[in-house]
Write an enzyme that holds these catalytic residues in place. Structure first.
Site, PDB file in Angstrom:
ATOM      1  N   GLU A  60      16.650 -40.825  37.058  1.00 15.52           N
ATOM      2  CA  GLU A  60      15.571 -41.499  36.344  1.00 15.52           C
ATOM      3  C   GLU A  60      14.195 -41.032  36.809  1.00 15.52           C
ATOM      4  O   GLU A  60      13.293 -40.810  35.996  1.00 15.52           O
ATOM      5  CB  GLU A  60      15.708 -43.016  36.500  1.00 15.52           C
ATOM      6  N   HIS A 127      23.509 -54.723  35.325  1.00 13.45           N
ATOM      7  CA  HIS A 127      23.355 -54.401  33.908  1.00 13.45           C
ATOM      8  C   HIS A 127      22.817 -55.587  33.103  1.00 13.45           C
ATOM      9  O   HIS A 127      23.115 -55.731  31.924  1.00 13.45           O
ATOM     10  CB  HIS A 127      24.699 -53.944  33.323  1.00 13.45           C
TER      11      HIS A 127
END
Length: 325
Positions: A60, A127
């Site tokens: 990322e 998540h």
């Protein structure tokens, strides 16, 4: 025109903006050949090719940095986080480099970082996060978190056209659960403007994202069972925040309940309460109250997740307390 889902509205915005501007391109993990973890970007690579829809390594910090470089050179990258939880891996790049680029070096940084956010989906602690508060105090960033399909489309188009970096949070619980017919034409929603999701006169619920729908359901129940007229304000944009809309609803109802799915301590509700205190204290007839998630990592177990996250019953209970004050 047929109704489309929140997810399809986001996809439609991506197609329209890539068609409109050849400088717009997408990058992220599995967004190309696979079409994204939730299939938001499905079909983009087939139409625009692998030079404009780029599958990245699992880094990322790396691909957000690459997007920053591209934006300096006149491109408009749209970066997908497979789950928004992993935006923390790019925190340094976003806060120390991207957010300060215009101030430090007059470098344009028109990029969007978007991705699935939030709970209510049994995703567990890695998540299901809502990381908006971690970025709220960072000058140079904009933060958008839509609750409806039309706002998801209109705000994403606005974010892509914006000349500053925008964090665009998409609530995954809403992806396929809500539908709406899109407005005709080039539908763009202005960043920084809240909307009145429901008119009311007895108390105000200020909220955003998935809890807008919880608040609307609670408002209906309160009207039916208690005769209370509840106004619901959907912030839509968290940074910059629409102070004008917040103060207007305070002056209208004189009672405020702030609801968000993020944890309580250091959450957006505290900032909203402070602004009301500073600018509209004399209009309050009761303390500002909050309904938020508990200050714990989100559990996998469904009964525990339901206990931790704000539910309609929680909102109704606190709203009754507020109305009776």
């Amino acid at each position: 025109m047929a109704e489309i889902t929140y997810l399809e509205a986001i996809r439609e915005a991506l197609f329209e903006e890539m068609e409109r501007d050849s400088n717009v391109f997408c990058m992220g993990e599995d967004i190309g050949a696979y079409g994204g973890a939730f299939k938001v970007t499905e079909g983009l690579m087939a139409k625009y090719g692998d030079q404009r829809v780029i599958d990245t390594p699992i880094s990322e910090a790396g691909f957000v940095g690459a997007a920053a470089g591209a934006s300096h050179m006149g491109m408009r990258p749209v970066v997908e986080m497979q789950f928004i939880d992993f935006i923390s891996c790019a925190y340094d790049m976003l806060t120390n480099y991207i957010a300060t680029a215009r101030y430090r070096a007059f470098l344009p940084c028109p990029l969007v970082v978007r991705g699935p956010s939030g709970g209510y989906v049994r995703g567990g602690p890695f998540h299901s996060q809502n990381p908006e508060a971690a970025f709220l105090h960072t000058p140079g960033l904009k933060i958008v978190y839509p609750a409806t399909a039309s706002d998801a489309k209109g705000l994403l188009k606005a974010a892509i056209r914006d000349d500053d970096p925008v964090l665009f949070f998409e609530h995954k619980y809403l992806y396929r659960r809500i539908k709406e017919e899109m407005p005709a034409g080039d539908h763009v929603v202005e960043i920084g403007k809240a909307r009145v999701a429901r008119e009311g006169k007895d108390l105000s619920i200020i909220t955003y994202a998935a809890t807008v729908w919880k608040a609307l359901e609670a408002a209906e129940q309160l009207e039916k069972e208690d005769g209370l007229s509840v106004e619901v304000i959907d912030l839509r944009t968290l940074l910059p925040m629409d102070d004008e809309a917040i103060i207007a609803t305070v002056k209208k109802t004189n009672r405020v309940l702030i609801v968000h799915e993020d944890t309580r301590t250091g959450g957006v509700a505290g900032e909203i309460a402070a602004r009301i205190n500073e600018h509209a204290f004399e209009w309050l007839d009761a303390p500002i109250l909050r309904v938020t998630a508990a200050d714990v990592p989100l559990p996998f177990a469904p009964p525990l997740e339901d206990y931790v996250l704000p539910q309609v019953a929680d909102i109704v209970s606190v709203a009754r307390k507020l109305a009776a004050y």
